[in-house]
Scaffold this motif. Structure first.
Motif, PDB file in Angstrom:
ATOM      1  N   GLU A  93       0.869  -1.178   0.107  1.00  0.00           N
ATOM      2  CA  GLU A  93      -0.157   0.069  -0.070  1.00  0.00           C
ATOM      3  C   GLU A  93       0.851   1.209   0.183  1.00  0.00           C
ATOM      4  N   ARG A  94       1.831   1.225   0.838  1.00  0.00           N
ATOM      5  CA  ARG A  94       2.515   2.506   0.870  1.00  0.00           C
ATOM      6  C   ARG A  94       3.488   2.869  -0.306  1.00  0.00           C
ATOM      7  N   THR A  95       4.002   1.730  -1.106  1.00  0.00           N
ATOM      8  CA  THR A  95       4.683   1.698  -2.419  1.00  0.00           C
ATOM      9  C   THR A  95       3.925   2.252  -3.518  1.00  0.00           C
ATOM     10  N   TYR A  96       2.479   1.582  -3.530  1.00  0.00           N
ATOM     11  CA  TYR A  96       1.536   2.122  -4.433  1.00  0.00           C
ATOM     12  C   TYR A  96       1.262   3.795  -4.296  1.00  0.00           C
ATOM     13  N   THR A  97       1.406   3.941  -2.823  1.00  0.00           N
ATOM     14  CA  THR A  97       0.941   5.464  -2.495  1.00  0.00           C
ATOM     15  C   THR A  97       1.932   6.165  -2.940  1.00  0.00           C
ATOM     16  N   ARG A  98       3.375   5.767  -2.899  1.00  0.00           N
ATOM     17  CA  ARG A  98       4.272   6.707  -3.571  1.00  0.00           C
ATOM     18  C   ARG A  98       4.202   6.693  -5.153  1.00  0.00           C
ATOM     19  N   LEU A  99       3.703   5.532  -5.783  1.00  0.00           N
ATOM     20  CA  LEU A  99       3.604   5.724  -7.269  1.00  0.00           C
ATOM     21  C   LEU A  99       2.079   6.300  -7.688  1.00  0.00           C
ATOM     22  N   LYS A 100       1.332   6.765  -6.485  1.00  0.00           N
ATOM     23  CA  LYS A 100      -0.041   7.110  -7.026  1.00  0.00           C
ATOM     24  C   LYS A 100      -0.849   6.373  -7.745  1.00  0.00           C
ATOM     25  N   ASP A 101      -0.809   5.015  -7.600  1.00  0.00           N
ATOM     26  CA  ASP A 101      -1.610   4.202  -8.270  1.00  0.00           C
ATOM     27  C   ASP A 101      -2.873   3.789  -7.481  1.00  0.00           C
ATOM     28  N   THR A 102      -3.851   4.482  -7.436  1.00  0.00           N
ATOM     29  CA  THR A 102      -5.052   4.276  -6.609  1.00  0.00           C
ATOM     30  C   THR A 102      -5.880   2.841  -6.911  1.00  0.00           C
ATOM     31  N   THR A 103      -5.501   2.257  -7.843  1.00  0.00           N
ATOM     32  CA  THR A 103      -6.358   1.029  -8.263  1.00  0.00           C
ATOM     33  C   THR A 103      -5.627  -0.032  -7.571  1.00  0.00           C
ATOM     34  N   ASN A 104      -4.438  -0.048  -7.538  1.00  0.00           N
ATOM     35  CA  ASN A 104      -3.476  -1.195  -7.036  1.00  0.00           C
ATOM     36  C   ASN A 104      -3.232  -0.943  -5.293  1.00  0.00           C
ATOM     37  N   MET A 105      -3.537   0.542  -5.106  1.00  0.00           N
ATOM     38  CA  MET A 105      -3.515   0.779  -3.512  1.00  0.00           C
ATOM     39  C   MET A 105      -4.813   0.355  -3.013  1.00  0.00           C
ATOM     40  N   ALA A 106      -5.886   0.330  -3.715  1.00  0.00           N
ATOM     41  CA  ALA A 106      -7.079  -0.142  -3.150  1.00  0.00           C
ATOM     42  C   ALA A 106      -7.143  -1.790  -2.948  1.00  0.00           C
ATOM     43  N   ILE A 107      -6.410  -2.362  -3.766  1.00  0.00           N
ATOM     44  CA  ILE A 107      -6.207  -3.823  -3.749  1.00  0.00           C
ATOM     45  C   ILE A 107      -5.457  -4.161  -2.465  1.00  0.00           C
ATOM     46  N   ALA A 108      -4.258  -3.337  -2.215  1.00  0.00           N
ATOM     47  CA  ALA A 108      -3.561  -3.715  -0.889  1.00  0.00           C
ATOM     48  C   ALA A 108      -4.205  -3.400   0.149  1.00  0.00           C
ATOM     49  N   ILE A 109      -4.974  -2.473   0.269  1.00  0.00           N
ATOM     50  CA  ILE A 109      -5.855  -1.978   1.274  1.00  0.00           C
ATOM     51  C   ILE A 109      -7.018  -3.190   1.528  1.00  0.00           C
ATOM     52  N   LEU A 110      -7.451  -3.678   0.418  1.00  0.00           N
ATOM     53  CA  LEU A 110      -8.603  -4.704   0.535  1.00  0.00           C
ATOM     54  C   LEU A 110      -7.679  -6.091   0.980  1.00  0.00           C
ATOM     55  N   GLY A 111      -6.539  -6.382   0.777  1.00  0.00           N
ATOM     56  CA  GLY A 111      -5.823  -7.504   1.302  1.00  0.00           C
ATOM     57  C   GLY A 111      -5.783  -7.246   2.613  1.00  0.00           C
ATOM     58  N   LYS A 112      -5.204  -5.948   3.162  1.00  0.00           N
ATOM     59  CA  LYS A 112      -5.230  -5.911   4.768  1.00  0.00           C
ATOM     60  C   LYS A 112      -6.638  -6.231   5.440  1.00  0.00           C
ATOM     61  N   ALA A 113      -7.579  -5.819   4.717  1.00  0.00           N
ATOM     62  CA  ALA A 113      -8.891  -6.037   5.409  1.00  0.00           C
ATOM     63  C   ALA A 113      -9.172  -7.427   5.475  1.00  0.00           C
ATOM     64  N   VAL A 114      -8.666  -8.269   4.488  1.00  0.00           N
ATOM     65  CA  VAL A 114      -9.009  -9.878   4.255  1.00  0.00           C
ATOM     66  C   VAL A 114      -8.570 -10.372   5.425  1.00  0.00           C
TER      67      VAL A 114
END
Length: 683
Positions: free
Chosen positions: A140-161
């Motif tokens: 999530e932090r890496t995608y945040t640096r890349l400003k990639d909201t699509t994959n950032m959401a996937i990473a956050i959802l992975g944390k939620a799982v």
């Protein structure tokens, strides 16, 4: 049951998110052709697994020799995917570690984010939630640096799982809503799949919290979004969410409403072929709904089929659920023995796989069906329930602590980098001066080293001359010994000829008178000659004993010099030395320096045995194997720990002498097992 659907869908969304465009790099056409050919075989699921694995390893051997550029990392990801699909998880993990190292070296955030996703998938599959959450957070932090909201959401959802698996429902909902806000109103198919996974997870949470109507509403939202996707039939969204709605009704104990949804999901004709896991879970849900509604048509065959499929697919939660259904079915039919058997089987499998829903359900059934042991089952139920509640209270802090530790590590890393930059700037001011000092030091070192080499060379030459002289003296001494032996043999020969033979001839002549004059007066006289024969016999025996004691056959050679050494050792100690040689070694062709070094090594080894080992017997062997000579000295003494005991001057001297003849010296020993010294050298 619905839990398994949620995990499958989220993992599918994560895999989809990883399929972003590859970063191209420079690679030769021939190398690309070879890699693509190997990977094409590895990707062909119709081939045998062994063949696909071999070609994937061949591709890995080529990629490992490529420079660390973006194309090499792309190929590493392809190879990792193949290992994952072949269930070669150790190789998958190993490739991920390689990618992580190379991505960090290249400061490639795209590859870092992707490998974090891969590693979180692996830990999810192993059930290690802490590590999976850790890598999802780094992703999530890496995608945040890349400003990639699509994959950032996937990473956050992975944390939620992972939070959902740990029963942290509050933390799960927070992260799901965070991911949904990032997606907004999705237009891309990937974002829609992620949104479906988020709504599905919210439906699961509300189902667990007994908010069944809200749960059903979320499942219906998932199905509505799924209908807008082009590949909805391919991924069987309708079957997924029809089953989940049925699960919500089933958990609300409204099986008459649940059963039609399961029946509708099973109408998907390709579900069994393309998604056997999903089909098995829906079939199990449908069979249980039929049981609870009193519709026993096809029972228990449907339950047994679901159990068989779950066992073959290793779906232990579904298998345990099918066992519970069979237990209730047989109890309703009055077969108490079978009902208890299936309930115990369900409990055992659920306990081994930490399927808490099935653990609690099986304990409840066992308490109902096995009244004498009901108290024990209820006590176990309460104990596990209390442990789970304690785990639920601890988990929110655990996940917050993981995020805090990652942030702290990142801050520490940034401080270290800042300090490193500052130190580098200071260091650059001293570079010229240090280079100048290094040049002067290098020149001095070269001069001193050359002088030392010259002295060492002179010393070696002197030592070789000394060794030649020593060996020559030893050979001369041995020659003198041999000459003395030859003189002694000639003396004994003369004694035999002049003494013994002369007397025997005289006796023979005197006794021959018996042939001419065999009278009574002559016979007594001849008896004195018989006594004289006995004297001659004694004389011969004395001479023979003396000859045997001094006789040594052959000319002077190295083996005789060695045997003299053994005799000297045996002469002043209790050690018995046995010497074995195959006789194939031409010592005359071996240089005197080499023989001298071998002699010194044997001498040192035997002296060590005499002084320290308390050995009774020593075995010395000399064998030739091709162009290599092997000399070994083994004793039955006290021995020592060759790994921990520091080598003294004697062992170092032996090793130095072995090195001087381009040989190899090995010393092996164990306390109480004696010591073996082995010398190998080529001739």
């Amino acid at each position: 049951m619905k839990y398994c659907k949620m995990v499958l869908l989220v993992l599918f969304a994560v895999v989809i998110s990883c399929k972003k465009p590859s970063v191209q790099g420079a690679v030769s056409p021939a190398l690309r052709d070879s890699l693509e050919r190997f990977l094409a075989v590895a990707y062909d699921d119709n081939l045998k697994k062994e063949l696909r694995f071999t070609n994937n390893m061949r591709a890995l051997s080529i990629v490992s020799k490529m420079p660390n550029d973006s194309m090499a990392r792309v190929y590493y990801f392809k190879i990792a995917n193949r290992f994952w699909n072949m269930d070669a998880e150790p190789y998958y993990d190993s490739i991920n570690r390689i990618i992580l190292k190379k991505a960090l070296m290249a400061h490639d955030d795209h590859a870092l984010a992707k490998v974090y996703d891969y590693m979180s998938d692996s830990f999810n599959h192993k059930g290690i939630q802490d590590s999976a959450y850790y890598y999802f957070y780094k992703s999530e932090r890496t995608y945040t640096r890349l400003k990639d909201t699509t994959n950032m959401a996937i990473a956050i959802l992975g944390k939620a799982v992972n939070q959902y698996k740990a029963y942290d429902f509050i933390g799960t909902q927070k992260n799901v809503y965070k991911a949904i806000r990032l997606i907004g109103n999705p237009k891309e198919a990937q974002d829609k799949v992620t949104l479906i996974a988020g709504y599905n997870l919210l439906g699961c949470i509300n189902d667990d919290l007994s908010n069944y109507n809200r749960s059903i509403d979320y499942y219906k939202r998932c199905e509505a979004i799924g209908k807008t996707l082009k590949d909805t039939a391919r991924y069987h969204y309708h079957a997924f969410f029809t089953n989940n709605i049925g699960c919500a009704y089933q958990n609300a104990e409204d099986n008459p409403k649940a059963k039609p949804y399961f029946a509708e999901a099973l109408k998907d004709s390709l579900l069994f072929v393309e998604m056997p896991v999903t089909y098995t879970q829906i079939l199990n849900n449908y069979a249980y709904a039929k049981l609870r509604t009193g519709d026993k048509a096809g029972l228990p065959d449907l339950m047994e089929k679901a159990a068989h499929l779950a066992d073959s697919l290793k779906l232990w939660t579904t298998y345990s659920s099918a066992m519970l259904s069979l237990s209730e079915y047989h109890h309703a039919g009055g077969d108490v023995i079978k009902s208890r058997h299936f309930a115990k089987e369900a409990y055992t499998v659920a306990r081994n796989n930490k399927a808490f829903r099935e653990i609690f359900a099986s304990l409840k059934l066992l308490a109902r069906f096995d009244r004498p042991n009901a108290h024990n089952y209820l006590s176990t139920f309460i104990h596990i329930k209390d442990s789970l509640q304690l785990l639920e209270r601890r988990n929110p802090d655990k996940f917050a602590r993981i995020e805090y530790q990652v942030d702290q590590f990142k801050q520490k890393e940034q401080r270290i980098l800042a300090d490193r930059d500052k130190a580098n700037r200071k260091l650059s001011l001293l570079v010229v001066f240090m280079v100048f000092l290094l040049l002067i030091a290098a020149i001095c070192y070269l001069v001193i080293t050359q002088r030392s080499k010259n002295r060492s060379l002179l010393h070696i030459q002197e030592q070789q001359r000394a060794n030649d002289e020593i060996y020559k003296l030893m050979a001369d001494q041995q020659q003198k010994v041999e000459e003395g032996k030859q003189l002694e043999k000639r003396r004994i020969s003369h004694e035999l000829h002049d003494g013994v033979m002369g007397r025997l001839s005289a006796i023979r002549l005197n006794l021959s008178v018996l042939t001419r004059k065999p009278d009574e007066n002559t016979i007594p006289e001849c008896r004195t000659y018989i006594d004289e024969i006995q004297d001659v016999e004694k004389e011969i025996r004395i001479i023979a004993y003396d000859l045997e004691k001094n006789l040594v056959s052959g000319t002077v050679n190295f083996e005789k010099v060695v045997r003299n050494l053994f005799s000297a050792i045996e002469g002043h100690s209790d050690v018995v030395i046995s010497f074995v040689t195959d006789g194939n070694i031409d010592w005359e062709s071996i240089h005197n320096n080499t023989k001298m070094e071998i002699y010194r090594i044997l001498q040192e080894a035997l002296n060590n045995i005499d002084k320290s080992s308390q050995a009774k017997t020593v075995e010395v062997g000399m064998q030739k194997h091709g162009n290599e000579v092997v000399i070994s000295v083994s004793d039955d003494g006290l021995g020592f720990d060759s790994k921990s005991v520091k080598h003294g001057i004697g062992l170092k001297s032996m090793a130095s002498r072995a090195k001087a003849i381009n040989g190899k010296l090995d010393v092996t020993s164990k306390p109480g097992s004696g010591t073996t010294v082995k010398l190998n050298f080529k001739i």
